[in-house]
Design a protein around this motif. Structure first.
Motif, PDB file in Angstrom:
ATOM      1  N   MET A   1       5.761  -6.387  14.381  1.00 53.36           N
ATOM      2  CA  MET A   1       6.270  -6.932  13.287  1.00 53.36           C
ATOM      3  C   MET A   1       4.881  -7.525  12.705  1.00 53.36           C
ATOM      4  N   ALA A   2       5.073  -7.873  11.278  1.00 55.11           N
ATOM      5  CA  ALA A   2       3.703  -8.025  10.581  1.00 55.11           C
ATOM      6  C   ALA A   2       3.649  -8.819   9.565  1.00 55.11           C
ATOM      7  N   GLY A   3       2.616  -9.302   9.262  1.00 53.83           N
ATOM      8  CA  GLY A   3       2.416 -10.147   7.901  1.00 53.83           C
ATOM      9  C   GLY A   3       1.715  -9.416   6.777  1.00 53.83           C
ATOM     10  N   LEU A   4       2.234  -9.662   5.630  1.00 59.15           N
ATOM     11  CA  LEU A   4       1.843  -8.965   4.402  1.00 59.15           C
ATOM     12  C   LEU A   4       0.978  -9.989   3.482  1.00 59.15           C
ATOM     13  N   ARG A   5      -0.020  -9.217   2.942  1.00 63.49           N
ATOM     14  CA  ARG A   5      -0.714  -9.932   1.958  1.00 63.49           C
ATOM     15  C   ARG A   5      -1.130  -9.067   0.847  1.00 63.49           C
ATOM     16  N   LEU A   6      -0.707 -10.085  -0.421  1.00 62.41           N
ATOM     17  CA  LEU A   6      -1.084  -9.319  -1.964  1.00 62.41           C
ATOM     18  C   LEU A   6      -2.260 -10.064  -2.392  1.00 62.41           C
ATOM     19  N   GLU A   7      -3.272  -9.259  -2.951  1.00 59.56           N
ATOM     20  CA  GLU A   7      -4.554  -9.853  -3.399  1.00 59.56           C
ATOM     21  C   GLU A   7      -4.572  -9.285  -5.072  1.00 59.56           C
ATOM     22  N   ALA A   8      -4.165 -10.387  -5.853  1.00 57.95           N
ATOM     23  CA  ALA A   8      -4.335  -9.720  -7.177  1.00 57.95           C
ATOM     24  C   ALA A   8      -3.823  -8.591  -7.422  1.00 57.95           C
ATOM     25  N   SER A  23      -0.656 -12.641  -6.306  1.00 50.51           N
ATOM     26  CA  SER A  23      -1.272 -12.944  -4.737  1.00 50.51           C
ATOM     27  C   SER A  23      -0.150 -13.637  -4.028  1.00 50.51           C
ATOM     28  N   LEU A  24       0.005 -13.456  -2.920  1.00 44.18           N
ATOM     29  CA  LEU A  24       1.251 -13.805  -2.128  1.00 44.18           C
ATOM     30  C   LEU A  24       0.669 -13.523  -0.632  1.00 44.18           C
ATOM     31  N   ASP A  25       0.720 -14.755   0.218  1.00 42.57           N
ATOM     32  CA  ASP A  25       0.785 -14.420   1.733  1.00 42.57           C
ATOM     33  C   ASP A  25       2.123 -14.523   2.115  1.00 42.57           C
ATOM     34  N   ILE A  26       2.646 -13.594   2.866  1.00 37.00           N
ATOM     35  CA  ILE A  26       3.697 -13.468   3.563  1.00 37.00           C
ATOM     36  C   ILE A  26       3.845 -13.382   5.080  1.00 37.00           C
ATOM     37  N   ALA A  27       3.935 -14.560   5.565  1.00 39.41           N
ATOM     38  CA  ALA A  27       3.659 -14.653   7.318  1.00 39.41           C
ATOM     39  C   ALA A  27       4.906 -13.702   7.854  1.00 39.41           C
ATOM     40  N   ASP A  28       4.224 -13.425   9.059  1.00 38.68           N
ATOM     41  CA  ASP A  28       5.040 -12.555  10.230  1.00 38.68           C
ATOM     42  C   ASP A  28       6.225 -13.548  10.410  1.00 38.68           C
ATOM     43  N   GLY A  29       7.397 -12.709  10.433  1.00 40.40           N
ATOM     44  CA  GLY A  29       8.666 -13.276  10.471  1.00 40.40           C
ATOM     45  C   GLY A  29       9.419 -14.054   9.421  1.00 40.40           C
ATOM     46  N   GLU A  30       8.703 -13.809   8.227  1.00 42.33           N
ATOM     47  CA  GLU A  30       9.451 -14.797   7.176  1.00 42.33           C
ATOM     48  C   GLU A  30      10.278 -14.190   6.432  1.00 42.33           C
ATOM     49  N   PHE A  31      11.059 -14.493   5.778  1.00 44.26           N
ATOM     50  CA  PHE A  31      12.333 -14.127   5.090  1.00 44.26           C
ATOM     51  C   PHE A  31      11.721 -14.612   3.637  1.00 44.26           C
ATOM     52  N   LEU A  32      10.848 -13.729   2.968  1.00 43.31           N
ATOM     53  CA  LEU A  32      10.572 -14.207   1.617  1.00 43.31           C
ATOM     54  C   LEU A  32      11.401 -13.305   0.363  1.00 43.31           C
ATOM     55  N   LEU A  62      -1.519  -5.056   5.401  1.00 43.16           N
ATOM     56  CA  LEU A  62      -0.475  -5.260   6.426  1.00 43.16           C
ATOM     57  C   LEU A  62      -1.256  -5.547   7.571  1.00 43.16           C
ATOM     58  N   ASP A  63      -0.813  -6.746   8.249  1.00 41.08           N
ATOM     59  CA  ASP A  63      -1.604  -7.254   9.144  1.00 41.08           C
ATOM     60  C   ASP A  63      -2.928  -6.997   9.196  1.00 41.08           C
ATOM     61  N   GLY A  64      -3.526  -7.369   8.214  1.00 39.78           N
ATOM     62  CA  GLY A  64      -5.075  -7.569   8.157  1.00 39.78           C
ATOM     63  C   GLY A  64      -5.759  -6.129   7.639  1.00 39.78           C
ATOM     64  N   ASN A  65      -4.990  -5.015   7.606  1.00 36.39           N
ATOM     65  CA  ASN A  65      -5.259  -3.650   7.316  1.00 36.39           C
ATOM     66  C   ASN A  65      -4.864  -3.284   5.846  1.00 36.39           C
ATOM     67  N   ASP A  66      -5.849  -2.861   5.085  1.00 32.66           N
ATOM     68  CA  ASP A  66      -5.843  -2.668   3.873  1.00 32.66           C
ATOM     69  C   ASP A  66      -4.918  -1.115   3.641  1.00 32.66           C
ATOM     70  N   ILE A  67      -3.798  -1.501   3.125  1.00 36.91           N
ATOM     71  CA  ILE A  67      -2.987  -0.394   3.080  1.00 36.91           C
ATOM     72  C   ILE A  67      -2.561   0.357   1.535  1.00 36.91           C
ATOM     73  N   THR A  68      -3.508  -0.383   0.550  1.00 32.86           N
ATOM     74  CA  THR A  68      -3.411  -0.168  -0.866  1.00 32.86           C
ATOM     75  C   THR A  68      -3.281   1.459  -1.015  1.00 32.86           C
ATOM     76  N   ASP A  69      -4.286   2.245  -0.484  1.00 36.24           N
ATOM     77  CA  ASP A  69      -3.922   3.576  -0.720  1.00 36.24           C
ATOM     78  C   ASP A  69      -3.287   4.476   0.153  1.00 36.24           C
ATOM     79  N   ALA A  70      -2.836   4.075   1.276  1.00 36.73           N
ATOM     80  CA  ALA A  70      -2.210   4.540   2.390  1.00 36.73           C
ATOM     81  C   ALA A  70      -0.748   5.060   1.718  1.00 36.73           C
ATOM     82  N   PRO A  71      -0.522   6.531   2.127  1.00 37.42           N
ATOM     83  CA  PRO A  71       0.811   7.177   1.758  1.00 37.42           C
ATOM     84  C   PRO A  71       1.878   6.362   2.352  1.00 37.42           C
ATOM     85  N   ALA A  72       3.126   6.384   1.376  1.00 37.41           N
ATOM     86  CA  ALA A  72       4.145   5.890   1.848  1.00 37.41           C
ATOM     87  C   ALA A  72       4.708   5.923   3.481  1.00 37.41           C
TER      88      ALA A  72
END
Ligand SMILES: Nc1ncnc2c1ncn2[C@@H]1O[C@H](COP(=O)(O)OP(=O)(O)OP(=O)(O)O)[C@@H](O)[C@H]1O
Ligand SMILES: [Mg+2]
Length: 384
Positions: A1-8, A23-32, A62-72
């Motif tokens: 499970m993981a937290g998500l962070r959107l930066e601008a 910009s949004l911080d979505i905590a691990d286990g949250e229902f946003l 995702l969990d602190g790792n930049d996935i902006t350019d990672a394939p789906a």
């Protein structure tokens, strides 16, 4: 499970600014829940997180790792769409197993995992059927099962209940809430339905034209809307909004408009008044229909009944004051009819005040009676 962070995160389609520096911080286990009117950028935002759309700028972690350019397919996320996108020629079991097969898992292991997920979602009896032989709610559960079987870092869902009828939708809503509790997984859920948002979300992010208007617990957005947009979007029937002035009388501030003269929850500070602090101040006032009370003798709010709507257990009494129309929600029968002159009251703390220009909520801080704009704490009542 993981937290998500959107930066601008932004997305432009030619001239259309679909998503604007979110910009949004979505905590691990949250229902946003991403909530907002049609075209405000909800799906675009979700698709960027899923890797189906490339951001014009900004970063996704995702969990602190930049996935902006990672394939789906490399993102540890499962997406459930509005149209369930099940394979019609495959059975329920084969549909659920599909992501595991694609990952070349062992057969016995796949069977185990499918059985476990099917049990969780009560699909055991349906494993041999094809999608055409399922109800909408069952199909929806299969789509969920297919997402769950991968045990993803987070679930992304885009209006997954919109194809269901009202009864099934409310049942599936309850199932999703229970599922979220059981899995403890991160859910990011898109909807334009405020009831879904209010009932399911641990937090709501309300979007308006590509921007985040307010983020917070459902009660927070409902009870302390940060802007007129939030106030008007949440609540059915919507909050009554009317132009008014705030004026001091007998040491208290009151909200005043044609036919309206009601106390506010603000004490005027006389030393400041003498110094000329408190002047008449134009506002946009808001009162929710359920916070108005019919009271025949009341002089706070006076109007003429224009329509009475029967909701079964309650009635909506619409009344007009000059050009302004207001609505009060009361237990049935209200005992009033069209043409009646009525009086109403409101508790002082139930009156919302907004700046008529910026649309932002005004708040006051005891003991100072100065009114502040919520966004930057700048006093709005004129200060000499
Ligand atoms: N591929 C695209 N090309 C051009 N414009 C797009 C594209 N996808 C979305 N848009 C535009 O971006 C804006 C946001 O669209 P999006 O689908 O994210 O809205 P939404 O909030 O999901 O709306 P709805 O509730 O109707 O699904 C809209 O103005 C839409 O027309
Ligand atoms: Mg959409």
């Amino acid at each position: 499970m993981a937290g998500l962070r959107l930066e601008a995160v932004s997305k432009r389609f030619g001239g259309t600014h679909a998503v604007h520096e979110v910009s949004l911080d979505i905590a691990d286990g949250e229902f946003l829940v991403l909530l907002g009117p049609s075209g405000c950028g909800k799906s675009t935002l979700l698709r960027m997180i899923a890797g189906l759309e490339e951001p014009s700028s900004g970063r996704i972690l995702l969990d602190g790792n930049d996935i902006t350019d990672a394939p789906a397919q490399r993102r540890d996320l499962a997406m459930v769409f509005q149209s369930y996108a099940l394979y019609p020629h495959l059975t329920v079991a084969q549909n659920i197993a599909f992501p595991l097969r694609a990952r070349r898992r062992r057969r016995a292991r796949i069977r185990e995992q499918v059985a476990a997920v099917a049990a969780t979602l009560q699909l055991d009896e349906l494993l041999g059927r094809r999608p055409a032989a399922l109800s909408g709610g069952q199909r929806q559960r299969v789509a969920l099962a297919r997402a769950m079987v991968r045990d993803p870092g987070a679930f992304l869902m885009d209006e997954p209940l919109s194809n269901l009828d009202a009864k099934l939708r409310s049942a599936t809503r309850a199932e999703l809430i229970a599922l979220h509790r059981r899995l403890g997984a991160t859910f990011l859920y898109v909807t334009h339905d405020q009831v879904e948002a209010m009932t399911m979300a641990t937090r709501i992010a309300l979007l308006n034209a590509g921007r985040v208007e307010q983020v917070g617990a459902p009660e927070e957005l409902y009870d302390r809307p940060r802007s007129v947009f939030v106030a008007g979007f949440l609540g059915s029937p919507p909050m009554n909004l009317f132009p008014a002035v705030v004026r001091e009388r007998d040491g208290r501030l009151r909200v005043i408009a044609e036919g309206i003269d009601a106390a506010l929850d603000i004490v005027a500070d006389h030393s400041e008044r003498d110094a000329g602090y408190i002047a008449e101040h134009e506002v946009l006032a808001g009162i929710r229909p359920e916070h108005l009370r019919l009271e025949p003798g009341s002089a706070d709010i006076r109007g003429t009944v224009s329509m009475v709507e029967n909701l079964g257990s309650e009635e909506l009494v619409h009344f007009s004051i000059g050009e302004q129309s207001l609505c009060v929600r009361v237990p049935r029968p209200a005992g009033v009819s069209v043409g009646d002159r009525i009086g109403a009251t409101v508790a002082p703390e139930r009156v919302h005040l907004f700046d008529p220009e910026s649309g932002l909520r005004l708040r006051w801080q005891e003991p100072q009676p100065t009114i502040h704009a919520a966004h930057d704490d700048r006093p709005v009542v004129p200060v000499p």
